[in-house]
Structures are given as structure tokens and as C-alpha cells.
Design a protein around this motif. Structure first.
Motif, mmCIF file in Angstrom:
data_model
loop_
_atom_site.group_PDB
_atom_site.id
_atom_site.type_symbol
_atom_site.label_atom_id
_atom_site.label_comp_id
_atom_site.label_asym_id
_atom_site.label_seq_id
_atom_site.Cartn_x
_atom_site.Cartn_y
_atom_site.Cartn_z
ATOM 1 N N LYS A 183 0.862 -1.259 0.132
ATOM 2 C CA LYS A 183 0.082 0.106 -0.146
ATOM 3 C C LYS A 183 0.853 1.291 -0.188
ATOM 4 O O LYS A 183 2.076 1.429 0.838
ATOM 5 C CB LYS A 183 -0.821 -0.036 1.032
ATOM 6 N N PRO A 184 0.338 2.259 -0.662
ATOM 7 C CA PRO A 184 1.436 3.532 -0.863
ATOM 8 C C PRO A 184 1.135 4.199 0.568
ATOM 9 O O PRO A 184 0.208 4.149 1.257
ATOM 10 C CB PRO A 184 0.632 4.130 -1.987
ATOM 11 N N SER A 185 2.294 4.842 0.743
ATOM 12 C CA SER A 185 2.109 5.714 2.107
ATOM 13 C C SER A 185 1.499 6.790 1.891
ATOM 14 O O SER A 185 1.698 7.408 1.042
ATOM 15 C CB SER A 185 3.650 5.847 2.379
ATOM 16 N N PHE A 186 0.577 7.206 2.840
ATOM 17 C CA PHE A 186 -0.207 8.494 2.819
ATOM 18 C C PHE A 186 0.452 9.562 2.661
ATOM 19 O O PHE A 186 0.330 10.548 2.038
ATOM 20 C CB PHE A 186 -0.969 8.458 3.874
ATOM 21 N N ILE A 187 1.644 9.725 3.939
ATOM 22 C CA ILE A 187 2.269 10.992 4.020
ATOM 23 C C ILE A 187 3.142 11.112 2.620
ATOM 24 O O ILE A 187 3.143 12.579 2.236
ATOM 25 C CB ILE A 187 3.430 10.835 4.835
ATOM 26 N N GLN A 222 2.365 10.717 -0.440
ATOM 27 C CA GLN A 222 1.202 11.038 -1.571
ATOM 28 C C GLN A 222 0.973 12.374 -1.972
ATOM 29 O O GLN A 222 1.052 13.366 -0.949
ATOM 30 C CB GLN A 222 -0.108 10.470 -1.155
ATOM 31 N N SER A 223 0.801 12.598 -2.981
ATOM 32 C CA SER A 223 0.543 13.973 -3.612
ATOM 33 C C SER A 223 -0.851 14.616 -3.790
ATOM 34 O O SER A 223 -1.771 13.569 -3.506
ATOM 35 C CB SER A 223 1.058 14.084 -5.066
ATOM 36 N N PHE A 224 -1.186 15.583 -3.380
ATOM 37 C CA PHE A 224 -2.508 16.257 -3.297
ATOM 38 C C PHE A 224 -2.884 16.512 -4.756
ATOM 39 O O PHE A 224 -4.014 17.276 -4.992
ATOM 40 C CB PHE A 224 -2.737 17.264 -2.338
ATOM 41 N N THR A 225 -1.877 16.498 -5.593
ATOM 42 C CA THR A 225 -2.238 17.094 -6.948
ATOM 43 C C THR A 225 -3.032 15.993 -7.740
ATOM 44 O O THR A 225 -3.499 16.301 -8.780
ATOM 45 C CB THR A 225 -0.852 17.260 -7.622
ATOM 46 N N GLY A 226 -3.150 14.891 -7.334
ATOM 47 C CA GLY A 226 -3.862 14.024 -8.282
ATOM 48 C C GLY A 226 -3.067 13.175 -9.261
ATOM 49 O O GLY A 226 -3.676 12.342 -10.000
ATOM 50 N N VAL A 227 -1.712 13.509 -9.409
ATOM 51 C CA VAL A 227 -0.835 13.070 -10.416
ATOM 52 C C VAL A 227 -0.396 11.783 -9.718
ATOM 53 O O VAL A 227 0.449 11.693 -8.924
ATOM 54 C CB VAL A 227 0.170 14.023 -10.890
ATOM 55 N N PRO A 228 -0.503 10.493 -10.222
ATOM 56 C CA PRO A 228 0.097 9.399 -9.718
ATOM 57 C C PRO A 228 1.654 9.518 -10.102
ATOM 58 O O PRO A 228 2.070 9.807 -11.168
ATOM 59 C CB PRO A 228 -0.289 8.186 -10.600
ATOM 60 N N ALA A 277 -2.742 15.822 -14.140
ATOM 61 C CA ALA A 277 -3.764 16.027 -13.069
ATOM 62 C C ALA A 277 -5.110 16.291 -13.280
ATOM 63 O O ALA A 277 -6.101 15.802 -12.650
ATOM 64 C CB ALA A 277 -3.033 17.154 -12.264
ATOM 65 N N PHE A 324 -7.686 13.771 -13.670
ATOM 66 C CA PHE A 324 -8.256 13.083 -12.407
ATOM 67 C C PHE A 324 -9.804 13.802 -11.833
ATOM 68 O O PHE A 324 -9.680 14.778 -11.752
ATOM 69 C CB PHE A 324 -7.170 13.302 -11.325
ATOM 70 N N GLN A 357 -1.912 24.408 -0.424
ATOM 71 C CA GLN A 357 -1.535 23.084 0.485
ATOM 72 C C GLN A 357 -0.891 23.787 1.712
ATOM 73 O O GLN A 357 0.120 24.454 1.843
ATOM 74 C CB GLN A 357 -0.362 22.275 -0.208
ATOM 75 N N ASP A 394 1.111 18.231 4.762
ATOM 76 C CA ASP A 394 0.836 16.993 3.976
ATOM 77 C C ASP A 394 -0.700 16.336 4.279
ATOM 78 O O ASP A 394 -1.186 15.905 3.503
ATOM 79 C CB ASP A 394 1.838 15.961 4.437
ATOM 80 N N LYS A 442 -5.514 20.846 3.260
ATOM 81 C CA LYS A 442 -5.451 21.607 2.276
ATOM 82 C C LYS A 442 -6.657 22.664 2.386
ATOM 83 O O LYS A 442 -7.774 22.134 2.730
ATOM 84 C CB LYS A 442 -5.533 20.767 1.022
ATOM 85 N N ARG A 492 -5.050 8.933 8.685
ATOM 86 C CA ARG A 492 -5.247 7.501 8.648
ATOM 87 C C ARG A 492 -5.472 7.103 10.050
ATOM 88 O O ARG A 492 -5.160 7.592 11.034
ATOM 89 C CB ARG A 492 -3.770 6.857 8.341
ATOM 90 N N TYR A 509 -9.490 8.125 -13.449
ATOM 91 C CA TYR A 509 -8.523 8.591 -14.261
ATOM 92 C C TYR A 509 -9.334 8.743 -15.712
ATOM 93 O O TYR A 509 -9.827 7.638 -16.188
ATOM 94 C CB TYR A 509 -7.173 7.963 -14.355
ATOM 95 N N ARG A 545 -5.135 8.712 -3.847
ATOM 96 C CA ARG A 545 -4.380 9.482 -4.598
ATOM 97 C C ARG A 545 -5.230 10.831 -5.045
ATOM 98 O O ARG A 545 -4.836 11.722 -5.663
ATOM 99 C CB ARG A 545 -3.641 9.149 -5.824
ATOM 100 N N SER A 546 -6.465 10.941 -4.463
ATOM 101 C CA SER A 546 -7.591 11.734 -4.965
ATOM 102 C C SER A 546 -6.822 13.226 -4.309
ATOM 103 O O SER A 546 -6.660 13.161 -3.227
ATOM 104 C CB SER A 546 -8.927 11.666 -4.492
ATOM 105 N N PRO A 547 -7.076 14.260 -5.130
ATOM 106 C CA PRO A 547 -6.421 15.450 -4.714
ATOM 107 C C PRO A 547 -7.793 16.144 -4.026
ATOM 108 O O PRO A 547 -7.614 17.403 -3.612
ATOM 109 C CB PRO A 547 -6.175 16.238 -5.956
#
Lengths: 375, 283
Positions: free
Chosen positions: A2-6, A8-14, B31, B34, B118, B121, B124, B167, B269, B280-282
Motif C-alpha cells: 500500500k502506498p504511504s499516505f504521507i 502521496q501527492s494532493f495534486t492527483g498525479v500518480p 492531473a 483526475f 497546500q 501534508d 489543504k 489515517r 482517471y 491519491r485523490s486531490p
């Protein structure tokens, strides 16, 4: 995994697949204060928007219901000034007089009687108070006058072979005068009904439209009938509405026109029969017909009722109806207390004994005389 | 002049998102592809006042649906998202003495842009504006010539959003609070005691469209949600507080609605991805 939440980007770009890395640290982290300022701005807007818009409420007790009703009429009834001028109505004095009759322990029926009497001071058939056990009404506008209509005598004229088009009953009388009885404007009248009826009566020498005992209904229905008797656009009156709580707060008069119908239109002479029970939308119909050149009013005054009624309610749930928008004739005269006929005729007891309707008979003679003169 | 050009660009991107998209068609994964989409259903309590119909407040139950779509854009270096919010509610209410009823309904569509700030982390802040279209009615079951009131108004609203991701036991949650406050608009309203017969049959339209702002339309809509991942899906639970008020043409109106909502969120996506995207949702 699982990817780490910390991370992760908020931009939505994987992150693995992004072709254009976004400089989030430089861009996003440079302006958090602006975001906080925006939130503060919204908070201020929120405070400005937090004022409640509510209406003053009265207690649900006899005094509260009395005050609520008095206020509704004081702020919304449209004839207070006119009736002060016409017969000296003083709504403040009405308050003084009736407030003394209100007691904390009075019954609902007792309160209803007092409130009904107070409303009767307005002398308006459009003013009613509705409770589950009764409807307070003012009917002196027709009860205090000769009825000038008998349905049993009318039945002699209609016979059993009359025709029906919507709410209209019609037939050709023996002297070739068409007779149409319009008993209500509560239901709409179809264009097809009117065209068929007028075609059926087209060979008559004249036409009688009887609106006696028609206490009204829809203004659109009465207008639709009147449109069959004009070939051009005619000014038939004005309407106003209240724009505020003051007794004199009215809008500029709005002209009301009668437009010719696209269907079959009557081109010969017409007599409209009226009595004191010709009321409300029927009063409006009579006023419209009264502006047309080939139309004559015969019978008694109409009952009036020229205020378009609105509804409101009291804290105890009783509903109240009252006149809200006054209507006028083309000379800006009030029509609230009725329209005078061109030829005043009352039904006589002698004619009634003979089974004759004096008003219908007068109309037949009038139309036959006009027809004879015309030829 | 620069401000005017920036404003025109902002508006053109808002009105013609397809055009903005074409510009970026050379990028394969971006982006702005998304998209978050959610549909929430809920029931709640409402309090209605419209003095054109009655001076009494009517209260009762309401049903509500909220459909939302958010998408990142390429504007301002990818820091701006669009939001389309469609809400519809219908309510059946009664007066305090249980002698009268009112049926009401309103559809609201909002569309606008948010700039993303932002903070850290987890947190937002989104700030922006929305254009709103509203249409509805209130029908009083026992009135005579004032049986119903039509609702039609448009607004420009300031909008703000707080997004907080956290989390619990390694399960990602997203909490969100959004508030929209209209600050300028136009509203249809009959005059104090003007009948619809006079407006529509006789054609007297004078004064029936009025400018609104905070002084005569102090209103707000707020939405509080919590996204909970369940397997591959994301459950969204929330609360909608819809405060609509106006004092136009001396007619006082309010609708105070509070509804609890639930539904599902779909993050996707525009080019199919194998990765799970919910985390990963913004938005």
C-alpha cells in the motif's frame, strides 16, 4: 504494497506515471496564508449571512390570534382607504372596539364569532375566516337585496331541450333570441365550446348572456367568454396590487385589455343579465362586456367583489381570505360595490306568478326592438 | 490590463473547459484528468417561511440528492480545480397547528473554480467562487389566488473548502468541509401582493427581478463529509446545511434544511489506470 499516505501527492498525479512533475513544495507551500485569509474572509461573510429572516409571531391564544388577524387586514387588505372614504371604515377604531371583546378564557367558537364580526366590518364577500367548524362570511351584498332570479322559472325558459357547452346552457327562444345561461366561471371554458355554441346561435336576432347567480370563479374563464364579443383590442380597466404595508401603498395601475378571440365572434346585439349575485369574476366579466358597443346590461346591480383575493392564516391554523388587488373600470372607478345596469329591471311578483322572468322578458323585447329598428 | 486578460482567461477556461483540455492534449497523463464523482442521498428536516403564502413557518421532512463532480485543471500551474454541484430537494411540511401543508422543491446547480492551497501534508484549503442557478417552488395546499410561489434565482458565491486527510490503522480517510456564500445575484419575486395572474396573464413584469446580496439574501450552503474506504469503493457520509433566506419586495422567505447524506465516491482517471486512485485523490 500500500502506498504511504504521507508521501502521496494532493495534486492527483500518480507519482510514478506523471510526465510533468508539479513543483508542489514551491508552489503550494508558498501561499498557505492566502488560503487562511480566504477562509477568514468567508468567515466574515458567514457572520454577515447569519442574520435570520423570520416573521413576527403571535401567541396562539385569543389575544394573539386577534392581533394576528387585525394585522393581516391592516397590512394586506386593499380597500381600507376606499372604504374609509365610502362609508367611514376606521380600522384602528375597529381594533379598539373588538379588542375589548377578547378574553383569555373565551372558547374557540366565541373567538371565531368575534373575529367573524370584525371581518364583516369590511363589507366584502371576498373576506372569509375558515375554521374546521365554520366559515365566517359576509353575504349582505346579495342577501339584503331582491334575488331577481328564480331557477324554477328559468327552467321554464330552458325547457328540457337546451344544449350544454362546458358550464354554459343554451337554446334558441321562441322569438329567435339566443339564450345562454352561464352559472359559473369556476371551470374553464374551451374555445371549441364557445365556437360551437356561437355557430349554433348564429341565426338568432340577438343574444342574451345570463350571469345572474354566477358568483365567479376564474378570471381567465370570464375573459375567454368576453373575448367572443369584440373585434378589436379594448381597454376594459386597470388592476393594482399592494406594494407595502401602508394602506395607500399601491403599484401604478396596470391597464387591462380585452383582445378579440381568434375563434367565432358574435357580431349582433347582446344583452347581459345581472343581479346582486353576479359577483367576483362575473363582476369582471360584466365590466368587460360593459365596455363593448353592442352590449347592454339589464337587471339589477352586480354584487361587486373587485378585489383579487389572497389567503393567509392565524397562529391557531384558521385560514383567512381577503381582497388583495383592486380592479377598476377604464375611468379608474372602483367596482367593489357593483356595476349599475343600463336598464334596471326587477322581477315582479305578477310575472313570477305567471311563470315569467321579468328580466328575460325585458331583454327579449329590447333585442327584438333593436333587430326591428335595424331592418 | 493584465488583470483583465487574466480574468478573461479564467472565464474562458471555466466556460470552455474542452478548449483548455485540447491545449494539453500532448500530455498523456496529467492531473487534470483526475476526476472525483460522488452521488449522495439523504433525508432531513426543513423549516420553510414564505410570507407571500403565509406568515407561519412550516416544518417537516425533506429528501435530498447531491451529485458532485470535481476535476483538476491546468490553470495556474495545476492548482485550480473545477466543481460541479447539483442538488435537488423536495419537502412536505405542515404548520404548527397541523391545519395546512406546503410542498416545496428546489434544484440548485453550482459550477465554479477553486484554487488549492497546500497547508501541510494532511491539510489543504480550497478557495474560489461558484456560479449558481436555482429553480423551485413552494405550494400551499389551501390558499386561494396565492397558492404557490415560484423560486428562481442566480448567484455568484464565494466558496471555501477544507480538506483533511488522515489515517486510522493505516486506513485513509478524508474529511471535508465546504461552505458557499452568495454575495451577488438576481432573484425573481412577485411584488408584495402581486398575483401571478397579473404577472403572467396581464404581463406586468415590472419589479419582479431584483438584485440580491448579503443585505437581502443572507444565505449559505455547507457540506461536511467523511470519506471511508470500503474495499475498492469509498463510502461518503455527510451533512448538508442549506440556509436560504431572502427579503425581496417586502416578502420574507427562508428555508432552513439540515440533511444527513450518504453515498459513494468514484475517483477515476480519464485514461484507465490499474493503480488504485482513491488514496491519491486531490479532493
Amino acid at each position: 504494497m500500500k502506498p504511504s499516505f504521507i508521501s502521496q501527492s494532493f495534486t492527483g498525479v500518480p507519482e510514478k506515471s506523471a510526465t510533468k512533475p508539479i513543483h508542489r513544495n514551491r508552489i503550494y507551500r508558498s501561499c498557505p496564508r492566502t488560503g487562511i485569509r480566504w477562509l477568514a474572509f468567508l468567515f466574515i461573510l458567514c457572520i454577515l449571512s447569519s442574520s435570520c429572516i423570520r416573521e413576527d409571531e403571535y401567541n396562539n391564544d385569543p389575544a394573539g390570534n386577534f392581533e394576528a388577524l387585525w394585522k393581516i387586514i391592516d397590512e394586506q387588505y386593499c380597500f381600507l382607504d376606499y372604504k374609509a372614504e365610502k362609508y367611514g371604515l376606521d380600522w384602528n377604531k375597529v381594533h379598539e372596539r373588538y379588542r375589548k371583546l377578547i378574553t383569555a378564557d373565551m372558547t374557540a367558537k366565541g373567538l371565531f364569532e368575534v373575529l367573524g364580526d370584525m371581518l364583516a366590518e369590511l363589507r366584502d364577500g371576498h373576506v372569509n375566516l375558515y375554521a374546521t367548524f365554520d366559515v365566517a362570511h359576509y353575504w349582505a351584498w346579495h342577501e339584503d337585496y331582491p334575488q331577481n332570479f328564480s331557477d324554477s322559472i328559468q327552467r321554464i325558459y330552458l325547457g328540457t331541450d337546451y344544449k350544454i357547452a362546458s358550464s354554459l346552457k343554451y337554446k334558441v327562444l321562441d322569438d329567435n333570441i339566443g339564450y345562454v345561461y352561464c352559472e359559473s366561471f369556476e371551470n374553464g371554458i374551451g374555445n371549441g365550446n364557445l365556437s360551437e355554441m356561437l355557430q349554433e346561435l348564429a341565426t338568432c336576432n340577438g343574444l342574451i348572456i345570463d350571469v345572474r347567480n354566477n358568483t365567479g370563479g376564474k378570471l381567465t374563464a370570464s375573459t375567454k367568454l368576453a373575448e367572443r364579443f369584440t373585434n378589436e383590442k379594448v381597454l376594459v380597466g386597470y388592476i393594482c396590487h399592494k406594494t407595502g404595508k401602508g394602506h395607500s401603498d399601491f403599484s401604478s395601475p396596470q391597464a387591462v385589455y380585452l383582445e378579440p378571440s381568434n375563434g367565432v365572434r358574435w357580431q349582433k346585439n347582446v344583452v347581459v343579465l345581472t343581479n346582486r349575485s353576479s359577483y367576483s369574476a362575473t363582476n369582471d366579466f360584466v365590466n368587460s362586456m360593459n365596455q363593448l358597443p353592442n352590449v347592454t346590461l339589464i337587471g339589477d346591480w352586480t354584487g361587486g367583489g373587485s378585489g383579487l383575493p389572497f389567503s393567509s392564516e392565524l397562529p391557531n391554523g384558521w385560514s383567512v381570505r381577503f381582497s388583495a388587488s383592486p380592479m377598476f373600470d377604464p375611468q379608474m372607478n372602483h367596482l367593489e360595490f357593483g356595476i349599475e345596469p343600463d336598464i334596471q329591471v326587477n322581477m315582479t311578483s305578477e310575472d313570477i306568478k305567471k311563470g315569467k322572468d321579468s328580466i328575460i322578458e325585458r331583454a327579449r323585447k329590447y333585442l327584438n326592438d333593436l333587430y326591428t329598428e335595424g331592418n | 490590463m493584465k488583470k483583465a486578460a487574466l480574468f478573461l482567461y479564467f472565464i474562458s477556461c471555466t466556460l470552455f473547459p474542452a478548449f483548455a483540455q485540447n491545449e494539453s492534449s500532448c500530455d498523456t497523463l496529467q492531473a487534470n484528468r483526475f476526476v472525483m464523482r460522488s452521488t449522495l442521498y439523504g433525508i432531513g428536516y426543513t423549516n420553510i417561511l414564505d410570507t407571500y403564502l403565509s406568515p407561519a413557518e412550516y416544518t417537516g421532512a425533506e429528501a435530498r440528492i447531491v451529485h458532485e463532480r470535481m476535476r483538476m485543471t491546468r490553470m495556474m500551474k495545476g492548482k485550480v480545480s473545477t466543481q460541479s454541484l447539483l442538488q435537488a430537494n423536495i419537502a412536505y411540511t405542515e404548520n404548527s397547528s397541523d391545519t395546512g401543508n406546503e410542498l416545496s422543491g428546489l434544484i440548485n446547480w453550482s459550477y465554479g473554480l477553486h484554487y488549492h492551497f497546500q497547508i501541510n501534508d494532511h491539510l489543504k484549503i480550497l478557495a474560489g467562487g461558484l456560479g449558481e442557478l436555482n429553480g423551485g417552488f413552494i405550494y400551499n395546499t389551501r390558499n386561494s389566488n396565492n397558492p404557490a410561489q415560484a423560486k428562481a434565482y442566480i448567484n455568484l458565491s464565494a466558496s471555501g473548502m477544507l480538506l483533511y486527510k488522515f489515517r486510522i490503522k493505516n486506513i485513509p480517510f478524508t474529511a471535508r468541509y465546504q461552505i458557499n456564500i452568495p454575495f451577488a445575484g438576481l432573484m425573481f419575486s412577485p411584488e408584495y401582493q402581486q398575483s401571478y395572474y397579473e404577472i403572467f396573464t396581464l404581463g406586468n413584469h415590472s419589479g419582479i427581478i431584483q438584485f440580491t446580496s448579503l443585505h437581502n439574501q443572507p444565505s449559505l450552503r455547507q457540506l461536511l463529509t467523511l470519506d471511508i474506504p470500503i474495499g475498492t469503493a469509498t463510502l461518503r457520509m455527510g451533512y448538508v446545511g442549506d440556509i436560504q433566506q431572502s427579503r425581496v419586495n417586502r416578502i420574507k422567505c427562508h428555508t432552513y434544511s439540515h440533511a444527513f447524506m450518504f453515498g459513494f465516491v468514484k475517483n477515476f482517471y480519464l485514461i484507465k489506470q490499474k493503480d488504485k486512485l482513491n488514496d491519491r485523490s486531490p479532493y
